[in-house]
Design a protein around this motif. Structure first.
Motif, PDB file in Angstrom:
ATOM      1  N   ARG A 171      14.506   2.674  -8.455  1.00  0.00           N
ATOM      2  CA  ARG A 171      15.079   3.260  -7.240  1.00  0.00           C
ATOM      3  C   ARG A 171      14.336   2.819  -5.970  1.00  0.00           C
ATOM      4  O   ARG A 171      14.939   2.624  -4.915  1.00  0.00           O
ATOM      5  CB  ARG A 171      15.034   4.790  -7.382  1.00  0.00           C
ATOM      6  CG  ARG A 171      15.660   5.558  -6.250  1.00  0.00           C
ATOM      7  CD  ARG A 171      15.797   7.010  -6.653  1.00  0.00           C
ATOM      8  NE  ARG A 171      15.829   7.899  -5.519  1.00  0.00           N
ATOM      9  CZ  ARG A 171      15.795   9.219  -5.599  1.00  0.00           C
ATOM     10  NH1 ARG A 171      15.724   9.801  -6.796  1.00  0.00           N
ATOM     11  NH2 ARG A 171      15.817   9.964  -4.511  1.00  0.00           N
ATOM     12  N   TYR A 172      13.036   2.687  -6.078  1.00  0.00           N
ATOM     13  CA  TYR A 172      12.204   2.298  -4.930  1.00  0.00           C
ATOM     14  C   TYR A 172      11.124   1.360  -5.453  1.00  0.00           C
ATOM     15  O   TYR A 172      10.579   1.577  -6.545  1.00  0.00           O
ATOM     16  CB  TYR A 172      11.563   3.540  -4.299  1.00  0.00           C
ATOM     17  CG  TYR A 172      10.655   3.257  -3.124  1.00  0.00           C
ATOM     18  CD1 TYR A 172      11.171   3.090  -1.839  1.00  0.00           C
ATOM     19  CD2 TYR A 172       9.271   3.170  -3.282  1.00  0.00           C
ATOM     20  CE1 TYR A 172      10.340   2.848  -0.759  1.00  0.00           C
ATOM     21  CE2 TYR A 172       8.430   2.934  -2.202  1.00  0.00           C
ATOM     22  CZ  TYR A 172       8.973   2.771  -0.944  1.00  0.00           C
ATOM     23  OH  TYR A 172       8.156   2.526   0.133  1.00  0.00           O
ATOM     24  N   ALA A 173      10.827   0.307  -4.718  1.00  0.00           N
ATOM     25  CA  ALA A 173       9.824  -0.641  -5.189  1.00  0.00           C
ATOM     26  C   ALA A 173       9.125  -1.294  -4.015  1.00  0.00           C
ATOM     27  O   ALA A 173       9.744  -1.600  -2.993  1.00  0.00           O
ATOM     28  CB  ALA A 173      10.462  -1.698  -6.081  1.00  0.00           C
ATOM     29  N   PHE A 174       7.824  -1.493  -4.167  1.00  0.00           N
ATOM     30  CA  PHE A 174       7.092  -2.276  -3.180  1.00  0.00           C
ATOM     31  C   PHE A 174       6.020  -3.110  -3.884  1.00  0.00           C
ATOM     32  O   PHE A 174       5.524  -2.747  -4.951  1.00  0.00           O
ATOM     33  CB  PHE A 174       6.480  -1.403  -2.083  1.00  0.00           C
ATOM     34  CG  PHE A 174       5.391  -0.450  -2.526  1.00  0.00           C
ATOM     35  CD1 PHE A 174       4.062  -0.850  -2.596  1.00  0.00           C
ATOM     36  CD2 PHE A 174       5.696   0.871  -2.849  1.00  0.00           C
ATOM     37  CE1 PHE A 174       3.057   0.037  -2.975  1.00  0.00           C
ATOM     38  CE2 PHE A 174       4.698   1.766  -3.237  1.00  0.00           C
ATOM     39  CZ  PHE A 174       3.376   1.348  -3.300  1.00  0.00           C
ATOM     40  N   ALA A 175       5.708  -4.250  -3.288  1.00  0.00           N
ATOM     41  CA  ALA A 175       4.635  -5.127  -3.755  1.00  0.00           C
ATOM     42  C   ALA A 175       3.477  -4.980  -2.779  1.00  0.00           C
ATOM     43  O   ALA A 175       3.685  -4.837  -1.570  1.00  0.00           O
ATOM     44  CB  ALA A 175       5.110  -6.567  -3.823  1.00  0.00           C
ATOM     45  N   TYR A 176       2.261  -5.018  -3.282  1.00  0.00           N
ATOM     46  CA  TYR A 176       1.111  -4.754  -2.422  1.00  0.00           C
ATOM     47  C   TYR A 176      -0.097  -5.537  -2.919  1.00  0.00           C
ATOM     48  O   TYR A 176      -0.074  -6.185  -3.969  1.00  0.00           O
ATOM     49  CB  TYR A 176       0.794  -3.254  -2.403  1.00  0.00           C
ATOM     50  CG  TYR A 176       0.299  -2.703  -3.736  1.00  0.00           C
ATOM     51  CD1 TYR A 176      -1.055  -2.518  -3.979  1.00  0.00           C
ATOM     52  CD2 TYR A 176       1.191  -2.387  -4.760  1.00  0.00           C
ATOM     53  CE1 TYR A 176      -1.505  -2.018  -5.202  1.00  0.00           C
ATOM     54  CE2 TYR A 176       0.751  -1.887  -5.974  1.00  0.00           C
ATOM     55  CZ  TYR A 176      -0.601  -1.709  -6.189  1.00  0.00           C
ATOM     56  OH  TYR A 176      -1.044  -1.222  -7.389  1.00  0.00           O
ATOM     57  N   GLY A 177      -1.173  -5.445  -2.165  1.00  0.00           N
ATOM     58  CA  GLY A 177      -2.429  -6.049  -2.586  1.00  0.00           C
ATOM     59  C   GLY A 177      -2.593  -7.495  -2.157  1.00  0.00           C
ATOM     60  O   GLY A 177      -1.748  -8.084  -1.470  1.00  0.00           O
ATOM     61  N   SER A 178      -3.706  -8.083  -2.597  1.00  0.00           N
ATOM     62  CA  SER A 178      -4.073  -9.430  -2.166  1.00  0.00           C
ATOM     63  C   SER A 178      -3.137 -10.491  -2.718  1.00  0.00           C
ATOM     64  O   SER A 178      -3.118 -11.618  -2.209  1.00  0.00           O
ATOM     65  CB  SER A 178      -5.512  -9.736  -2.592  1.00  0.00           C
ATOM     66  OG  SER A 178      -5.660  -9.599  -3.999  1.00  0.00           O
ATOM     67  N   LYS A 214      -3.293 -15.101  -7.621  1.00  0.00           N
ATOM     68  CA  LYS A 214      -3.688 -13.740  -7.993  1.00  0.00           C
ATOM     69  C   LYS A 214      -2.509 -13.022  -8.646  1.00  0.00           C
ATOM     70  O   LYS A 214      -1.351 -13.337  -8.371  1.00  0.00           O
ATOM     71  CB  LYS A 214      -4.131 -12.942  -6.759  1.00  0.00           C
ATOM     72  CG  LYS A 214      -5.419 -13.438  -6.118  1.00  0.00           C
ATOM     73  CD  LYS A 214      -5.778 -12.578  -4.915  1.00  0.00           C
ATOM     74  CE  LYS A 214      -7.119 -12.988  -4.314  1.00  0.00           C
ATOM     75  NZ  LYS A 214      -7.054 -14.347  -3.735  1.00  0.00           N
ATOM     76  N   MET A 215      -2.829 -12.047  -9.464  1.00  0.00           N
ATOM     77  CA  MET A 215      -1.805 -11.185 -10.036  1.00  0.00           C
ATOM     78  C   MET A 215      -1.125 -10.406  -8.912  1.00  0.00           C
ATOM     79  O   MET A 215      -1.782  -9.960  -7.967  1.00  0.00           O
ATOM     80  CB  MET A 215      -2.444 -10.222 -11.055  1.00  0.00           C
ATOM     81  CG  MET A 215      -1.478  -9.270 -11.725  1.00  0.00           C
ATOM     82  SD  MET A 215      -2.258  -8.418 -13.120  1.00  0.00           S
ATOM     83  CE  MET A 215      -3.571  -7.496 -12.286  1.00  0.00           C
ATOM     84  N   ILE A 216       0.187 -10.252  -9.014  1.00  0.00           N
ATOM     85  CA  ILE A 216       0.951  -9.534  -7.988  1.00  0.00           C
ATOM     86  C   ILE A 216       1.192  -8.102  -8.455  1.00  0.00           C
ATOM     87  O   ILE A 216       1.662  -7.879  -9.571  1.00  0.00           O
ATOM     88  CB  ILE A 216       2.286 -10.245  -7.705  1.00  0.00           C
ATOM     89  CG1 ILE A 216       2.024 -11.670  -7.200  1.00  0.00           C
ATOM     90  CG2 ILE A 216       3.107  -9.467  -6.691  1.00  0.00           C
ATOM     91  CD1 ILE A 216       3.280 -12.485  -6.961  1.00  0.00           C
ATOM     92  N   ASP A 217       0.852  -7.151  -7.607  1.00  0.00           N
ATOM     93  CA  ASP A 217       0.946  -5.728  -7.943  1.00  0.00           C
ATOM     94  C   ASP A 217       2.236  -5.117  -7.396  1.00  0.00           C
ATOM     95  O   ASP A 217       2.620  -5.374  -6.253  1.00  0.00           O
ATOM     96  CB  ASP A 217      -0.247  -4.958  -7.375  1.00  0.00           C
ATOM     97  CG  ASP A 217      -1.573  -5.443  -7.944  1.00  0.00           C
ATOM     98  OD1 ASP A 217      -1.560  -6.040  -9.038  1.00  0.00           O
ATOM     99  OD2 ASP A 217      -2.616  -5.240  -7.298  1.00  0.00           O
ATOM    100  N   PHE A 218       2.862  -4.284  -8.221  1.00  0.00           N
ATOM    101  CA  PHE A 218       4.084  -3.573  -7.825  1.00  0.00           C
ATOM    102  C   PHE A 218       3.945  -2.083  -8.133  1.00  0.00           C
ATOM    103  O   PHE A 218       3.205  -1.691  -9.042  1.00  0.00           O
ATOM    104  CB  PHE A 218       5.304  -4.082  -8.607  1.00  0.00           C
ATOM    105  CG  PHE A 218       5.697  -5.498  -8.333  1.00  0.00           C
ATOM    106  CD1 PHE A 218       6.678  -5.793  -7.399  1.00  0.00           C
ATOM    107  CD2 PHE A 218       5.105  -6.543  -9.025  1.00  0.00           C
ATOM    108  CE1 PHE A 218       7.057  -7.099  -7.150  1.00  0.00           C
ATOM    109  CE2 PHE A 218       5.477  -7.857  -8.785  1.00  0.00           C
ATOM    110  CZ  PHE A 218       6.456  -8.131  -7.845  1.00  0.00           C
ATOM    111  N   ILE A 219       4.695  -1.282  -7.386  1.00  0.00           N
ATOM    112  CA  ILE A 219       4.915   0.128  -7.720  1.00  0.00           C
ATOM    113  C   ILE A 219       6.425   0.331  -7.801  1.00  0.00           C
ATOM    114  O   ILE A 219       7.162  -0.040  -6.879  1.00  0.00           O
ATOM    115  CB  ILE A 219       4.311   1.086  -6.674  1.00  0.00           C
ATOM    116  CG1 ILE A 219       2.786   1.024  -6.697  1.00  0.00           C
ATOM    117  CG2 ILE A 219       4.788   2.522  -6.922  1.00  0.00           C
ATOM    118  CD1 ILE A 219       2.143   1.588  -7.966  1.00  0.00           C
TER     119      ILE A 219
END
Length: 545
Positions: A171-178, A214-219
């Motif tokens: 429903r909601y998603a964002f990518a974050y971090g380095s 780098k590994m890509i982070d998601f929520i």
């Protein structure tokens, strides 16, 4: 108030406007005039205007504002000038919105009767409706567009395509971090080094990560935790540790009952890209954003992130979260400071009680790296909010330049009003769970008996009911705001640490169960390597001296 839906194409505008045709009294101390975000220009333009301390009642008011604190009004000439300017190719989204995001129609200045509509239009923050289901239910057009960061279009499309590899509804998603917003610059990685992280990384990913894979982070925000994991286990059983063999009921129980309500699957390869994704229930996410009960996810969203799927309920909660972060930072800062100090204070909130910062498992320069390499994104995120709050403003001639928002060579000066009434209002408007902890600390410090304190809080709540602006600070909040600056800072930092410490620690322990021992030790090893790498320049400096 009529709110228009967002069309699928982009060219949005910063959602900070307040055309107030009222006479306003000057601030207790002079502050230089600053710019106004024009809703009819393609760039942020400097338009001088007077600052004020309060809005006097008038019969008719023009409304377009972010926060219920009241926005800084333009002078009449500035308002007319902004309306006469023609749109340009490079639209006025300068500070707030990505042209790649869904377009929001230009806000129309709405004229309302002050006696009947003030309360409904200016107090969205005091009475947020978390039951909304559509973007048209948000307080006004272009609400929260400052949350959308601009990244490379091709990179953004790669990230969005990754979401479609999950059949379970996100429903909601964002990518974050380095992995999305680089925090350092380095030499170009070799093909072997890239493949060691991403087995088949698209060129867009390699380019966006600036040669440092780098590994890509998601929520992922989901509506029903167990249902989501049930579907995802059928499709991606290999993403889970041994815990997945116990079924979705066990997985969702561990997610919702342990730690911060987030379930992470790290070191997962999707379409040749190494990712880590965390799953959280939408209600858990919104509660942390609006109340700061753990600050685990709220802290991540204090910093620039790339929203890939938006949700009106989360956008509303996150706007409260960002305003809360700004107010907290202002309580921690002196009367004058730089925007770099402001962003560092905001970015550092979520690390104050983080267990990783107490051990050699995190780069000690992490906060500085985040801010120094993302000044433009921090401006896009917080400049509209600085414009919205009545007690803080830029105090720098650089904002008179057309390209000030994109010119990261200059570090702008900011000034805030230290009036105890206004600072008391900021204390009163802190997130509910966080504010309760702060009140408890000062109740002890001021030695206020519990019955007397409860009565004082009830009276304060009663005075605010039915008023034009709710959540006005009373005598207790003003007394808190007038505490010795260093004592106030120490108390607020202490409350932040108490808020974050246990949730962060329990989440780290939970990670061993959810990720498995192999992935957990790999993650720990990489964090320790980053710590050692950050220590090298320090050791070299000591040797040379």
């Amino acid at each position: 108030m009529v709110v228009c839906p967002m069309p699928p194409t982009s060219r949005a505008l910063p959602a900070v406007r307040a055309h107030v045709s009222a006479v306003r009294s000057p601030m207790p101390h002079p502050i230089r005039t600053s710019r106004l975000y024009s809703t009819h220009t393609s760039r942020l333009r400097y338009q001088p205007r007077s600052r004020s301390s309060q809005i006097h009642s008038t019969s008719r008011i023009h409304i377009r504002t972010f926060a219920s604190d009241g926005s800084k009004p333009p002078t009449s000439q500035g308002a007319k000038a902004s309306q006469n300017l023609k749109p340009e190719t490079d639209t006025a989204v300068g500070a707030a919105e990505s042209p790649d995001e869904s377009s929001l129609q230009k806000p129309q200045v709405t004229t309302v009767d002050s006696s009947s509509s003030m309360d409904s239009d200016l107090d969205w923050e005091d009475k947020p409706n978390f039951q909304i289901e559509k973007f048209t239910d948000l307080p006004y057009q272009n609400f929260g567009v400052n949350q959308h960061m601009i990244i490379d279009r091709e990179f953004k499309e790669v990230l969005r395509q990754l979401l479609w590899r999950f059949r379970a509804p996100i429903r909601y998603a964002f990518a974050y971090g380095s992995g999305v917003f680089p925090q350092s610059t380095g030499d170009m990685a070799t093909e072997a080094e890239i493949k060691a992280v991403h087995s088949k990384a698209p060129v867009a990913v390699q380019k966006a990560q600036d040669g440092s894979p780098k590994m890509i982070d998601f929520i992922f925000g989901v509506s029903y935790t167990q249902h989501w994991h049930s579907l995802n286990l059928m499709q991606h059983r290999d993403h889970y540790s041994m815990l997945g063999s116990l079924g979705s009921a066990a997985v969702s129980h561990v997610q919702d009952k342990w730690g911060t309500g987030v379930y992470f699957n790290p070191y997962v390869t999707v379409d040749g890209i190494l990712i880590k994704y965390g799953v959280v229930n939408i209600d858990t996410l919104c509660r942390d954003l609006s109340e700061w009960d753990t600050l685990y996810l709220a802290g991540r969203l204090h910093k620039p992130v790339k929203i890939l799927r938006d949700d009106p309920k989360v956008r509303l909660a996150n706007q409260i979260n960002l305003l809360s972060a700004l107010r907290t930072a202002l309580l921690l800062l002196p009367p004058t400071f730089t925007e770099q100090e402001l962003y560092a204070t905001i970015a550092g909130i979520s690390y104050l009680g983080d267990l990783r910062m107490a051990f050699p498992t995190e780069n000690p320069k992490k906060v500085a790296n985040i801010v120094n390499h993302n000044m433009l994104n921090f401006r896009r995120l917080y400049a509209p909010l600085i414009e919205a709050l009545p007690n803080v403003d830029y105090n720098d001639p650089a904002v008179s330049k057309r390209d000030w928002i994109s010119n990261t060579d200059s570090v702008l000066q900011i000034q805030q009003d230290m009036d105890p009434v206004k600072r008391g209002n900021m204390v009163r408007r802190l997130p509910k769970a966080f504010r309760s902890k702060l009140y408890f600390e000062y109740q002890k410090k001021f030695q206020i008996p519990q019955l007397e304190f409860d009565k004082m809080m009830e009276e304060s709540e009663g005075e605010n009911i039915g008023s034009f602006k709710r959540q006005q600070g009373g005598g207790f909040e003003q007394r808190v705001a007038q505490d010795e600056p260093e004592a106030l800072r120490q108390t607020i930092r202490g409350v932040i640490k108490k808020t974050i410490s246990w949730p962060s620690t329990s989440q780290s322990i939970k990670g061993i169960v959810t990720a498995g021992f192999k992935r957990s030790f790999r993650y720990l090893g990489e964090k320790m390597a980053k710590y050692r790498e950050a220590q090298k320049p320090k050791e070299e400096d000591e040797k040379s001296s």
